[in-house]
Motif scaffolding. Sequence first.
Motif, PDB file in Angstrom:
ATOM      1  N   ARG A 138      89.814  64.843  96.859  1.00 23.73           N
ATOM      2  CA  ARG A 138      90.344  65.202  95.733  1.00 23.73           C
ATOM      3  C   ARG A 138      89.627  64.310  94.563  1.00 23.73           C
ATOM      4  NH1 ARG A 138      95.685  66.358  94.512  1.00 23.73           N
ATOM      5  NH2 ARG A 138      95.917  64.628  93.123  1.00 23.73           N
ATOM      6  N   GLY A 139      89.194  64.887  93.476  1.00 22.32           N
ATOM      7  CA  GLY A 139      88.738  64.409  92.271  1.00 22.32           C
ATOM      8  C   GLY A 139      89.490  63.331  91.794  1.00 22.32           C
ATOM      9  N   ALA A 140      88.730  62.367  91.186  1.00 22.35           N
ATOM     10  CA  ALA A 140      89.567  61.157  90.567  1.00 22.35           C
ATOM     11  C   ALA A 140      90.298  61.519  89.321  1.00 22.35           C
ATOM     12  CB  ALA A 140      88.338  59.882  90.426  1.00 22.35           C
ATOM     13  N   ILE A 141      91.212  60.898  88.752  1.00 21.85           N
ATOM     14  CA  ILE A 141      91.989  60.993  87.434  1.00 21.85           C
ATOM     15  C   ILE A 141      91.722  60.086  86.539  1.00 21.85           C
ATOM     16  CG2 ILE A 141      94.072  61.910  86.657  1.00 21.85           C
ATOM     17  CD1 ILE A 141      94.799  62.828  89.384  1.00 21.85           C
ATOM     18  N   LYS A 142      91.436  60.448  85.310  1.00 22.39           N
ATOM     19  CA  LYS A 142      91.455  59.239  84.166  1.00 22.39           C
ATOM     20  C   LYS A 142      92.208  59.756  83.135  1.00 22.39           C
ATOM     21  CE  LYS A 142      87.771  57.173  82.635  1.00 22.39           C
ATOM     22  NZ  LYS A 142      86.336  56.964  82.008  1.00 22.39           N
ATOM     23  N   ARG A 143      93.240  59.032  82.840  1.00 26.69           N
ATOM     24  CA  ARG A 143      94.131  59.426  81.459  1.00 26.69           C
ATOM     25  C   ARG A 143      93.614  58.683  80.278  1.00 26.69           C
ATOM     26  NH1 ARG A 143      98.345  62.394  83.764  1.00 26.69           N
ATOM     27  NH2 ARG A 143      98.450  62.216  86.194  1.00 26.69           N
TER      28      ARG A 143
ATOM     29  N   MET B 221     105.127  52.174  73.046  1.00 26.23           N
ATOM     30  CA  MET B 221     103.698  52.110  73.182  1.00 26.23           C
ATOM     31  C   MET B 221     103.381  52.507  74.957  1.00 26.23           C
ATOM     32  SD  MET B 221     100.715  51.062  71.983  1.00 26.23           S
ATOM     33  CE  MET B 221     100.870  49.920  70.600  1.00 26.23           C
ATOM     34  N   MET B 222     102.533  53.134  75.078  1.00 26.95           N
ATOM     35  CA  MET B 222     102.210  53.783  76.181  1.00 26.95           C
ATOM     36  C   MET B 222     100.672  53.608  76.475  1.00 26.95           C
ATOM     37  SD  MET B 222     105.164  55.043  77.544  1.00 26.95           S
ATOM     38  CE  MET B 222     104.502  56.117  79.001  1.00 26.95           C
ATOM     39  N   ASN B 223     100.537  53.430  77.889  1.00 26.22           N
ATOM     40  CA  ASN B 223      98.909  53.359  78.080  1.00 26.22           C
ATOM     41  C   ASN B 223      98.749  53.694  79.578  1.00 26.22           C
ATOM     42  OD1 ASN B 223      98.407  50.893  80.157  1.00 26.22           O
ATOM     43  ND2 ASN B 223      99.846  49.674  78.733  1.00 26.22           N
ATOM     44  N   TYR B 224      97.527  53.913  80.015  1.00 24.40           N
ATOM     45  CA  TYR B 224      97.049  54.388  81.171  1.00 24.40           C
ATOM     46  C   TYR B 224      95.840  53.579  81.409  1.00 24.40           C
ATOM     47  CZ  TYR B 224     100.011  58.479  80.374  1.00 24.40           C
ATOM     48  OH  TYR B 224     101.066  59.438  79.951  1.00 24.40           O
ATOM     49  N   LEU B 225      95.976  52.188  81.364  1.00 25.87           N
ATOM     50  CA  LEU B 225      94.860  51.370  81.421  1.00 25.87           C
ATOM     51  C   LEU B 225      94.375  51.466  82.792  1.00 25.87           C
ATOM     52  CD1 LEU B 225      95.582  47.895  79.728  1.00 25.87           C
ATOM     53  CD2 LEU B 225      93.665  49.271  79.488  1.00 25.87           C
ATOM     54  N   TYR B 226      95.355  51.396  84.080  1.00 23.94           N
ATOM     55  CA  TYR B 226      94.715  51.183  85.342  1.00 23.94           C
ATOM     56  C   TYR B 226      94.132  52.362  85.737  1.00 23.94           C
ATOM     57  CZ  TYR B 226      97.699  46.972  85.838  1.00 23.94           C
ATOM     58  OH  TYR B 226      98.019  45.805  85.641  1.00 23.94           O
ATOM     59  N   SER B 227      93.931  53.583  84.845  1.00 24.02           N
ATOM     60  CA  SER B 227      93.380  54.529  85.544  1.00 24.02           C
ATOM     61  C   SER B 227      91.920  54.442  85.018  1.00 24.02           C
ATOM     62  CB  SER B 227      93.956  56.014  85.087  1.00 24.02           C
ATOM     63  OG  SER B 227      93.684  56.199  83.573  1.00 24.02           O
ATOM     64  N   ILE B 228      91.761  53.888  83.849  1.00 28.56           N
ATOM     65  CA  ILE B 228      90.388  53.683  83.135  1.00 28.56           C
ATOM     66  C   ILE B 228      89.884  52.280  83.877  1.00 28.56           C
ATOM     67  CG2 ILE B 228      89.587  52.902  80.894  1.00 28.56           C
ATOM     68  CD1 ILE B 228      92.153  54.278  79.736  1.00 28.56           C
ATOM     69  N   LEU B 229      90.470  51.211  84.094  1.00 25.93           N
ATOM     70  CA  LEU B 229      89.787  50.011  84.510  1.00 25.93           C
ATOM     71  C   LEU B 229      89.603  49.905  86.143  1.00 25.93           C
ATOM     72  CD1 LEU B 229      91.893  47.228  82.289  1.00 25.93           C
ATOM     73  CD2 LEU B 229      89.881  48.591  81.858  1.00 25.93           C
ATOM     74  N   GLY B 230      90.410  50.806  86.675  1.00 20.11           N
ATOM     75  CA  GLY B 230      90.817  50.593  87.946  1.00 20.11           C
ATOM     76  C   GLY B 230      89.286  50.824  88.921  1.00 20.11           C
TER      77      GLY B 230
END
Length: 373
Positions: A4-9, A205-214
């Motif tokens: 599967r492709g990787a997901i970034k949010r 406040m919402m974030n998807y930091l782990y999909s960006i930094l991971g």
Amino acid sequence: MDNRGAIKRVFPGNNTSQGFYSFYDHILPEDATRFFIIKGGPGVGKSTLMKKIGEAMIEMGYDTEYHHCSSDNNSLDGVVFPQIGVALIDGTSPHIVDPKHPGAVDEIVYLGDYWHEEGVRQCRTEIMEANREVSICFERAYRFLRAAQVVYDDWEAVVGEGMDFARANQLADELIRELFGSMRVASRAGSVRRLFASAITPDGMMNYLYSILGRCHKKYVIEGEPGTGKSVLLEKVARAACERNHAVELYHCPLNPSKIEHVIIPGLSTALTKSIEPHTYTPSKGDTIIDMNQCLSYDFLKAYPGRIATNSELFDRLFGHAISFIGQAKRAHDRMERYYIANMDFGRIEKLREQLLERILRYAREVELKAVD
């Protein structure tokens, strides 16, 4: 093996102290393979169409970016396939997008072709009233966010009185030397992409930091009170990276979009992130922590709680009021969506989705063939 492709949010736009703020120009470069700009009213199926295409591409192994809507984080403003340079984006208000290179790169997909006009017209009064309520609620939310920003500015100014900025400059210099060593300034600058990693939404406040930094092997976590120079340090590192021809991704502050909160340097597999409420990041083993509070005087730190208590209380109250009005705007928007949903031909939109997916896969094959040549 998972193919599967990787997901970034991420968030391409945000509710900020400056009103709605957009980095839509940074979704893909102008010379992208294809931009599909989706138009139509609320509830016509833009987000669902993009989600389904995204899911199909992920299953086929393509990395995918979900660009979430700050006014409804369960909805999408865009989906991007960076490996092939293709994006589908919502081009309606408040982030109105029109083709820059019609036909050559961009095209409009108009979902208004799939509604029953007479049914929508019969709801004209209700739609206009709901739309007006949405506008009023956002205006109020932005006023409270502006007020919260003023309080935060004062908070930073108070902390600044106790700062040793020479020491902060030294920390930045040490970090730049650690990252780039003897690497010299290049003859051309690297590229810069700007987005938001977190957003001020109806749910707070919402974030998807782990999909960006991971995916980065090395992470630096920048800690410290407001006003200790965290964003300045990140700006210096980003500038140094660009000067050495590194591509960088900059993620900006939702409240004050002129500030940087996170820097990604893909060529070094390195991420730098601010960790401060309300978007804290829990360091993992191997992460490097840089505490900017070490630049504050001991006397200031002793007096700190009493000096900023009013700022903290005021900021939380104002920020909370802003969230409340963004929530009211969403409820009015949801009401408006229902009038369109009841009058849409979703069967025809499903056929459109299949056609768009087929075209995107054709573009993917063309890009892959060029890469082989």
